[in-house]
Design a protein around this motif. Sequence first.
Motif, PDB file in Angstrom:
ATOM      1  N   VAL A  58     -89.557  28.996 -51.834  1.00 53.99           N
ATOM      2  CA  VAL A  58     -90.968  29.318 -51.620  1.00 53.99           C
ATOM      3  C   VAL A  58     -91.148  30.821 -51.428  1.00 53.99           C
ATOM      4  O   VAL A  58     -92.031  31.434 -52.028  1.00 53.99           O
ATOM      5  N   ALA A  59     -90.291  31.435 -50.615  1.00 54.36           N
ATOM      6  CA  ALA A  59     -90.404  32.876 -50.375  1.00 54.36           C
ATOM      7  C   ALA A  59     -90.176  33.670 -51.658  1.00 54.36           C
ATOM      8  O   ALA A  59     -90.875  34.652 -51.930  1.00 54.36           O
ATOM      9  N   ALA A  60     -89.197  33.252 -52.466  1.00 48.52           N
ATOM     10  CA  ALA A  60     -88.909  33.961 -53.708  1.00 48.52           C
ATOM     11  C   ALA A  60     -90.056  33.851 -54.700  1.00 48.52           C
ATOM     12  O   ALA A  60     -90.328  34.800 -55.444  1.00 48.52           O
ATOM     13  N   ALA A 118     -85.451  37.810 -56.513  1.00 49.81           N
ATOM     14  CA  ALA A 118     -84.028  37.675 -56.880  1.00 49.81           C
ATOM     15  C   ALA A 118     -83.320  36.618 -56.024  1.00 49.81           C
ATOM     16  O   ALA A 118     -82.287  36.084 -56.433  1.00 49.81           O
ATOM     17  N   LEU A 119     -83.871  36.296 -54.870  1.00 50.89           N
ATOM     18  CA  LEU A 119     -83.239  35.296 -53.991  1.00 50.89           C
ATOM     19  C   LEU A 119     -83.346  33.884 -54.518  1.00 50.89           C
ATOM     20  O   LEU A 119     -82.689  32.984 -54.008  1.00 50.89           O
ATOM     21  N   ARG A 120     -84.171  33.667 -55.548  1.00 52.63           N
ATOM     22  CA  ARG A 120     -84.369  32.301 -56.049  1.00 52.63           C
ATOM     23  C   ARG A 120     -83.070  31.679 -56.514  1.00 52.63           C
ATOM     24  O   ARG A 120     -82.933  30.465 -56.545  1.00 52.63           O
ATOM     25  N   HIS A 121     -82.078  32.494 -56.877  1.00 50.91           N
ATOM     26  CA  HIS A 121     -80.787  31.966 -57.332  1.00 50.91           C
ATOM     27  C   HIS A 121     -79.971  31.382 -56.189  1.00 50.91           C
ATOM     28  O   HIS A 121     -78.988  30.665 -56.420  1.00 50.91           O
TER      29      HIS A 121
END
Length: 197
Positions: A181-183, A191-194
Amino acid sequence: FFYLVLTASSSFLSQATFEVPFLRSPPRAMQALFGGSVDFLHAGGWLVTALAHPITLALFTAAALTVPGAIATEIERGTIDFVLSRPIRRSSYLLAVATASLILVTAANLAALLAALLARQTISGVNDLSISGLLRVVFGSWTLFAAVSLVAVLISANASLRSRAVGLCVGFVVLSFLINVAALMLDQLYALRHLSL
């Protein structure tokens, strides 16, 4: 629950139009909560809404975490020594627990698929939901919760208390959801979605 959401969507689908600004461009936070896209004007969007609903996430998470908690329970009670004293390898025991867990995740996703297929046949507006799209969405859900289940097996095998194992597993799921959600909500964190399942 899937049938209930799709039933509720039928009246919405027959009356909604693109003229409503909220439907044309939902707030970014809502888009992030639903995985990056929100479509309230088509049956496929309502299916995604049903999958991303907290009740569905809780049910699928419970299905994914129920069986792996058995390992930590056996360790906590001390019965794991008896189980492993039999001519069975630890890897075989873990594989059996993982298989049982995947069967439960599969049953939960099949129930969702059957409810959506039933809704497709009986609810007006939902009948334009494509079978291939439905199968793709349910397979994606199964893949996600199968991965959660296998991570839970690993966590449970390394925890000595059931409560600790379940807490760590739920924490993993919640953290993964919040990272996603934050990404999707903040460009700086994209970039944190990974890092999220």
